[in-house]
Motif scaffolding. Sequence first.
Motif, PDB file in Angstrom:
ATOM      1  N   PHE A 101      42.534 -38.235  18.711  1.00 13.63           N
ATOM      2  CA  PHE A 101      41.104 -38.373  17.992  1.00 13.63           C
ATOM      3  C   PHE A 101      40.017 -38.089  19.133  1.00 13.63           C
ATOM      4  O   PHE A 101      40.133 -38.668  20.475  1.00 13.63           O
ATOM      5  CB  PHE A 101      41.160 -39.785  17.498  1.00 13.63           C
ATOM      6  CG  PHE A 101      41.891 -39.943  15.991  1.00 13.63           C
ATOM      7  CD1 PHE A 101      41.819 -39.663  15.089  1.00 13.63           C
ATOM      8  CD2 PHE A 101      43.225 -40.740  16.686  1.00 13.63           C
ATOM      9  CE1 PHE A 101      42.785 -39.937  14.124  1.00 13.63           C
ATOM     10  CE2 PHE A 101      44.228 -40.725  15.783  1.00 13.63           C
ATOM     11  CZ  PHE A 101      43.818 -40.682  14.280  1.00 13.63           C
ATOM     12  N   ASP A 102      38.717 -37.931  18.764  1.00 13.38           N
ATOM     13  CA  ASP A 102      37.701 -37.808  19.549  1.00 13.38           C
ATOM     14  C   ASP A 102      37.582 -38.974  20.172  1.00 13.38           C
ATOM     15  O   ASP A 102      37.527 -40.053  19.589  1.00 13.38           O
ATOM     16  CB  ASP A 102      36.574 -37.120  18.860  1.00 13.38           C
ATOM     17  CG  ASP A 102      36.470 -35.853  18.532  1.00 13.38           C
ATOM     18  OD1 ASP A 102      37.280 -35.027  18.962  1.00 13.38           O
ATOM     19  OD2 ASP A 102      35.887 -35.516  17.762  1.00 13.38           O
ATOM     20  N   ASP A 103      36.918 -39.392  21.387  1.00 13.86           N
ATOM     21  CA  ASP A 103      36.595 -40.493  22.006  1.00 13.86           C
ATOM     22  C   ASP A 103      35.398 -41.068  21.603  1.00 13.86           C
ATOM     23  O   ASP A 103      34.253 -40.308  21.939  1.00 13.86           O
ATOM     24  CB  ASP A 103      36.737 -40.246  23.628  1.00 13.86           C
ATOM     25  CG  ASP A 103      36.469 -41.718  24.156  1.00 13.86           C
ATOM     26  OD1 ASP A 103      36.214 -42.642  23.727  1.00 13.86           O
ATOM     27  OD2 ASP A 103      36.383 -41.504  25.508  1.00 13.86           O
ATOM     28  N   PRO A 104      35.174 -41.826  20.842  1.00  6.91           N
ATOM     29  CA  PRO A 104      33.692 -42.141  20.280  1.00  6.91           C
ATOM     30  C   PRO A 104      32.936 -43.025  21.626  1.00  6.91           C
ATOM     31  O   PRO A 104      31.823 -42.825  21.477  1.00  6.91           O
ATOM     32  CB  PRO A 104      34.128 -43.464  19.326  1.00  6.91           C
ATOM     33  CG  PRO A 104      35.294 -43.970  19.619  1.00  6.91           C
ATOM     34  CD  PRO A 104      36.200 -42.658  20.382  1.00  6.91           C
ATOM     35  N   ALA A 105      33.492 -43.420  22.272  1.00  7.69           N
ATOM     36  CA  ALA A 105      32.811 -44.013  23.453  1.00  7.69           C
ATOM     37  C   ALA A 105      32.189 -43.005  24.362  1.00  7.69           C
ATOM     38  O   ALA A 105      31.053 -43.097  25.329  1.00  7.69           O
ATOM     39  CB  ALA A 105      33.686 -44.824  24.473  1.00  7.69           C
ATOM     40  N   ALA A 106      32.440 -41.719  24.386  1.00  9.86           N
ATOM     41  CA  ALA A 106      31.839 -40.549  25.060  1.00  9.86           C
ATOM     42  C   ALA A 106      30.543 -40.034  24.240  1.00  9.86           C
ATOM     43  O   ALA A 106      29.787 -39.323  25.242  1.00  9.86           O
ATOM     44  CB  ALA A 106      32.829 -39.347  25.093  1.00  9.86           C
ATOM     45  N   VAL A 107      30.419 -40.588  23.342  1.00 14.24           N
ATOM     46  CA  VAL A 107      28.944 -40.143  22.567  1.00 14.24           C
ATOM     47  C   VAL A 107      27.755 -40.904  23.116  1.00 14.24           C
ATOM     48  O   VAL A 107      27.879 -41.847  23.422  1.00 14.24           O
ATOM     49  CB  VAL A 107      28.958 -40.361  21.180  1.00 14.24           C
ATOM     50  CG1 VAL A 107      27.726 -40.268  20.435  1.00 14.24           C
ATOM     51  CG2 VAL A 107      29.974 -39.581  20.363  1.00 14.24           C
ATOM     52  N   GLU A 108      26.718 -40.040  23.605  1.00 13.95           N
ATOM     53  CA  GLU A 108      25.509 -40.391  23.933  1.00 13.95           C
ATOM     54  C   GLU A 108      24.427 -40.194  22.806  1.00 13.95           C
ATOM     55  O   GLU A 108      24.561 -39.350  22.137  1.00 13.95           O
ATOM     56  CB  GLU A 108      25.067 -39.521  25.305  1.00 13.95           C
ATOM     57  CG  GLU A 108      26.043 -39.669  26.566  1.00 13.95           C
ATOM     58  CD  GLU A 108      25.809 -38.971  27.691  1.00 13.95           C
ATOM     59  OE1 GLU A 108      24.446 -38.564  27.820  1.00 13.95           O
ATOM     60  OE2 GLU A 108      26.706 -38.701  28.801  1.00 13.95           O
ATOM     61  N   GLY A 109      23.663 -41.258  23.035  1.00 14.33           N
ATOM     62  CA  GLY A 109      22.548 -41.165  22.136  1.00 14.33           C
ATOM     63  C   GLY A 109      22.177 -42.472  21.752  1.00 14.33           C
ATOM     64  O   GLY A 109      22.295 -43.482  22.503  1.00 14.33           O
ATOM     65  N   SER A 110      21.410 -42.612  20.677  1.00 14.72           N
ATOM     66  CA  SER A 110      20.984 -44.013  20.052  1.00 14.72           C
ATOM     67  C   SER A 110      22.137 -44.911  19.648  1.00 14.72           C
ATOM     68  O   SER A 110      23.456 -44.130  19.577  1.00 14.72           O
ATOM     69  CB  SER A 110      20.036 -43.830  18.839  1.00 14.72           C
ATOM     70  OG  SER A 110      20.913 -43.039  17.768  1.00 14.72           O
ATOM     71  N   GLU A 111      21.825 -46.161  19.548  1.00 16.89           N
ATOM     72  CA  GLU A 111      22.946 -47.004  18.858  1.00 16.89           C
ATOM     73  C   GLU A 111      23.481 -46.501  17.650  1.00 16.89           C
ATOM     74  O   GLU A 111      24.596 -46.504  17.290  1.00 16.89           O
ATOM     75  CB  GLU A 111      22.275 -48.544  18.880  1.00 16.89           C
ATOM     76  CG  GLU A 111      23.086 -49.477  18.318  1.00 16.89           C
ATOM     77  CD  GLU A 111      23.043 -50.743  18.606  1.00 16.89           C
ATOM     78  OE1 GLU A 111      23.525 -51.604  18.056  1.00 16.89           O
ATOM     79  OE2 GLU A 111      22.336 -51.209  19.889  1.00 16.89           O
ATOM     80  N   GLU A 112      22.775 -46.094  16.821  1.00 15.51           N
ATOM     81  CA  GLU A 112      22.997 -45.611  15.573  1.00 15.51           C
ATOM     82  C   GLU A 112      23.828 -44.387  15.626  1.00 15.51           C
ATOM     83  O   GLU A 112      24.742 -44.446  14.972  1.00 15.51           O
ATOM     84  CB  GLU A 112      21.775 -45.630  14.567  1.00 15.51           C
ATOM     85  CG  GLU A 112      22.422 -45.118  13.158  1.00 15.51           C
ATOM     86  CD  GLU A 112      23.231 -46.108  12.399  1.00 15.51           C
ATOM     87  OE1 GLU A 112      24.206 -45.671  11.803  1.00 15.51           O
ATOM     88  OE2 GLU A 112      23.150 -47.236  12.585  1.00 15.51           O
ATOM     89  N   GLU A 113      23.571 -43.307  16.514  1.00 13.81           N
ATOM     90  CA  GLU A 113      24.423 -42.364  16.590  1.00 13.81           C
ATOM     91  C   GLU A 113      25.932 -42.554  17.267  1.00 13.81           C
ATOM     92  O   GLU A 113      26.747 -42.303  16.764  1.00 13.81           O
ATOM     93  CB  GLU A 113      23.694 -41.502  17.792  1.00 13.81           C
ATOM     94  CG  GLU A 113      22.837 -40.616  16.928  1.00 13.81           C
ATOM     95  CD  GLU A 113      21.749 -39.919  17.836  1.00 13.81           C
ATOM     96  OE1 GLU A 113      21.434 -38.665  17.819  1.00 13.81           O
ATOM     97  OE2 GLU A 113      21.657 -40.364  18.959  1.00 13.81           O
TER      98      GLU A 113
END
Length: 144
Positions: A105-117
């Motif tokens: 599964f994609d690593d959700p912690a790797a996402v950068e952006g706003s809190e909502e993103e």
Amino acid sequence: MKKLKVVIICTQNSARSQMAEAFFKKYGEDIIEVYSAGLEPTIVNPYAIRVMQEIGVDISGQRSKGVKEYLGKMSFGYVIAVCKKAEDRCPVIFPGVRTLLAWPFDDPAAVEGSEEEKLQQFRQVRDAIEAKVKDWTIDYRNSI
């Protein structure tokens, strides 16, 4: 009936494996004894805790564990790797493992952006993990 022992592994045991552990408990606690561990354990990610609470599943009491907690102490019917790094290293970590399943599964912690993103990515990964665990548990239940 003896429960099937399953361990879910990931890099940090902070999000994906923690969510999968909780869903295995939700859908298969009567037939599956589930554990989770990380190659480089840290802490349970607060976003993971938050998105699980949104659907009524509390993982705030879970802790990040390393694979060394289980090596030589337990044997597992299945080792499920929920990230590519853990999948690549699994045969070395758990020699003689009976069955390795790769559920990257994609690593959700790797996402950068706003809190909502960030929350949106955690929700997408949470929902994908839930669907996979639920389907697999139903199939396993039907096979026994």
